[in-house]
Motif scaffolding. Structure first.
Motif, PDB file in Angstrom:
ATOM      1  N   VAL A 166      65.054  60.321 -14.146  1.00 49.59           N
ATOM      2  CA  VAL A 166      64.762  60.264 -15.635  1.00 49.59           C
ATOM      3  C   VAL A 166      63.597  59.151 -15.970  1.00 49.59           C
ATOM      4  N   VAL A 170      60.493  58.262 -17.045  1.00 50.38           N
ATOM      5  CA  VAL A 170      60.427  56.774 -18.020  1.00 50.38           C
ATOM      6  C   VAL A 170      59.487  55.837 -17.376  1.00 50.38           C
ATOM      7  N   THR A 200      58.406  64.146 -18.948  1.00 53.43           N
ATOM      8  CA  THR A 200      59.570  63.243 -18.994  1.00 53.43           C
ATOM      9  C   THR A 200      60.224  63.889 -20.026  1.00 53.43           C
ATOM     10  N   LEU A 201      58.911  64.575 -21.345  1.00 54.87           N
ATOM     11  CA  LEU A 201      59.486  65.561 -22.696  1.00 54.87           C
ATOM     12  C   LEU A 201      60.162  66.377 -22.437  1.00 54.87           C
ATOM     13  N   THR A 203      61.651  66.984 -19.557  1.00 53.30           N
ATOM     14  CA  THR A 203      63.505  66.570 -18.144  1.00 53.30           C
ATOM     15  C   THR A 203      63.798  66.175 -19.108  1.00 53.30           C
ATOM     16  N   LEU A 204      63.931  65.231 -20.520  1.00 52.29           N
ATOM     17  CA  LEU A 204      64.734  64.599 -21.599  1.00 52.29           C
ATOM     18  C   LEU A 204      65.202  65.840 -22.707  1.00 52.29           C
ATOM     19  N   LEU A 207      67.696  67.961 -20.397  1.00 54.27           N
ATOM     20  CA  LEU A 207      69.006  66.919 -19.817  1.00 54.27           C
ATOM     21  C   LEU A 207      69.603  67.337 -21.561  1.00 54.27           C
ATOM     22  N   ALA A 208      68.403  67.252 -22.671  1.00 53.55           N
ATOM     23  CA  ALA A 208      69.660  67.333 -23.801  1.00 53.55           C
ATOM     24  C   ALA A 208      70.525  69.161 -24.044  1.00 53.55           C
ATOM     25  N   CYS A 256      71.869  53.283 -16.210  1.00 46.36           N
ATOM     26  CA  CYS A 256      70.729  53.313 -16.219  1.00 46.36           C
ATOM     27  C   CYS A 256      69.995  52.075 -15.511  1.00 46.36           C
TER      28      CYS A 256
END
Length: 364
Positions: A166, A170, A200-201, A203-204, A207-208, A256
């Protein structure tokens, strides 16, 4: 009376023969399944090898080899040594990140042990097809090290890689968007930036929604897989581990930050590899290329990413005006630095069994 005894004896012999036949059939089926798996793995490796060498042969047929070897003869070994140091720094930081995640789960591990397992993972990432195969080897040894926390350590390694991925996406998207105006004459790189942003979007979003998906999977297993309680238990354990991580804000933030350090080290490795070839490339371009290469190499379609990596670098650098000979030299040199560090991981693999008994730190 004698007839009944004989009848019982005959029935007993029949039952034993039937049991033996069933066992034989089960053994035969198991051997057939194992044979099919071995055959599938063998042909999979053959196919990946063909992909690697076909792509390398194709790229080689397009090169001016005299120019390529002239670039190789001008390599600055001092800069190449710095590239190797930053390659090593990536593993050190990633092992610290995993140790931090294990600490959040109350699983104590020595920093050196975490580094050893990270090096073993590096070795198998280079030795096996794809760029993530070493993670499964690391999971195997971690479960062997912590037999009472198999699910927790497995999820910690996967979550560790998820954080790294992630942060990678990003960073790559951010660099690409910040310097997007400089790509007006490079439509291919513009498409690469948009691809990174979209990935990226997605993957996020994944994850959410991951906890919700896992809970949905638990309900499905309860309804349709009642006989296999193990599936439900594993999914429940994964949800529990993720819930623990959810409330460890400080440690996740630190993980992170360490991931940013890992990727900046990778970018700096590329900077010194390009400097060793006397290439003058902007930092943002190397960042985008690093992200693209990492994503492509993680696909299990070739041996250690060979061929696929080189083709991607030639395309990305070519769209920026770098000739293919120099781009290929950059790719092979970067791969050589990484493979040399991974081969050192083979020494950790050979000595792992001897040191395993002293690997777990005692709780304080």
């Amino acid at each position: 009376m004698e007839w009944e005894l004989k009848k019982k004896s005959i029935n007993s012999e029949k039952e034993s023969l039937n049991t033996a036949a069933v066992d034989f059939n089960n053994d035969l089926q198991q051997k057939l399944i194992e044979g099919k798996k071995e055959s599938k793995n063998f042909w999979g490796i053959v196919l990946k090898t063909l992909v690697s060498f076909s792509l390398l042969f194709y790229l080689g047929s397009k090169l001016n080899w005299q120019k390529f070897f002239s670039y190789c003869q001008s390599i600055d070994l001092l800069f190449l040594g710095f590239a190797f140091l930053f390659c090593a720094l990536q593993t050190i930081l990633s092992s610290l990140r995993w140790k931090l995640l294990l600490f959040a789960l109350n699983i104590p591990i020595r920093g050196w042990t975490a580094f050893e397992l990270a090096m073993i993972g590096k070795f198998f990432n280079a030795a096996l097809p794809g760029g993530t195969s070493g993670d499964f080897v690391r999971i195997y040894y971690a479960m062997e090290l912590f037999p009472r926390n198999k699910t927790a350590v497995s999820v910690s390694i996967l979550f560790d890689r998820l954080i790294e991925g992630v942060v990678l996406l990003v960073l790559g998207s951010s660099f690409g968007l910040l310097f997007y105006r400089q790509l007006n004459d490079q439509p291919f790189l513009q498409k690469a930036v948009f691809f990174l942003l979209g990935l990226t979007l997605l993957t996020l979003l994944f994850l959410a929604t991951l906890p919700m998906l896992l809970k949905f999977g638990i309900k499905l297993s309860q309804r349709y897989l009642g006989k296999w309680k193990r599936v439900e238990q594993v999914l429940t354990d994964i949800v529990h581990v993720l819930d623990v991580f959810k409330y460890c804000y400080g440690r996740i933030l630190a993980a992170c930050i360490l991931s940013i350090g890992v990727h900046l080290s990778a970018i700096l490795m590329f900077v010194f590899v390009s400097a060793s070839l006397h290439m003058h490339l902007p930092l943002w371009l190397l960042a985008v290329v690093m992200v693209e290469i990492t994503l492509i190499v993680s696909l299990p379609i070739s041996i250690s990413g060979l061929g696929v990596r080189e083709g991607a670098v030639v395309l990305l650098f070519g769209s920026y005006g770098i000739n293919p000979e120099l781009a290929l030299g950059f790719s092979l040199l970067s791969f050589s630095v990484g493979i040399l560090w991974s081969l050192i991981g083979g020494l950790f693999f050979l000595t792992w069994k001897k040191n395993k008994k002293n690997s777990v730190s005692l709780p304080t």
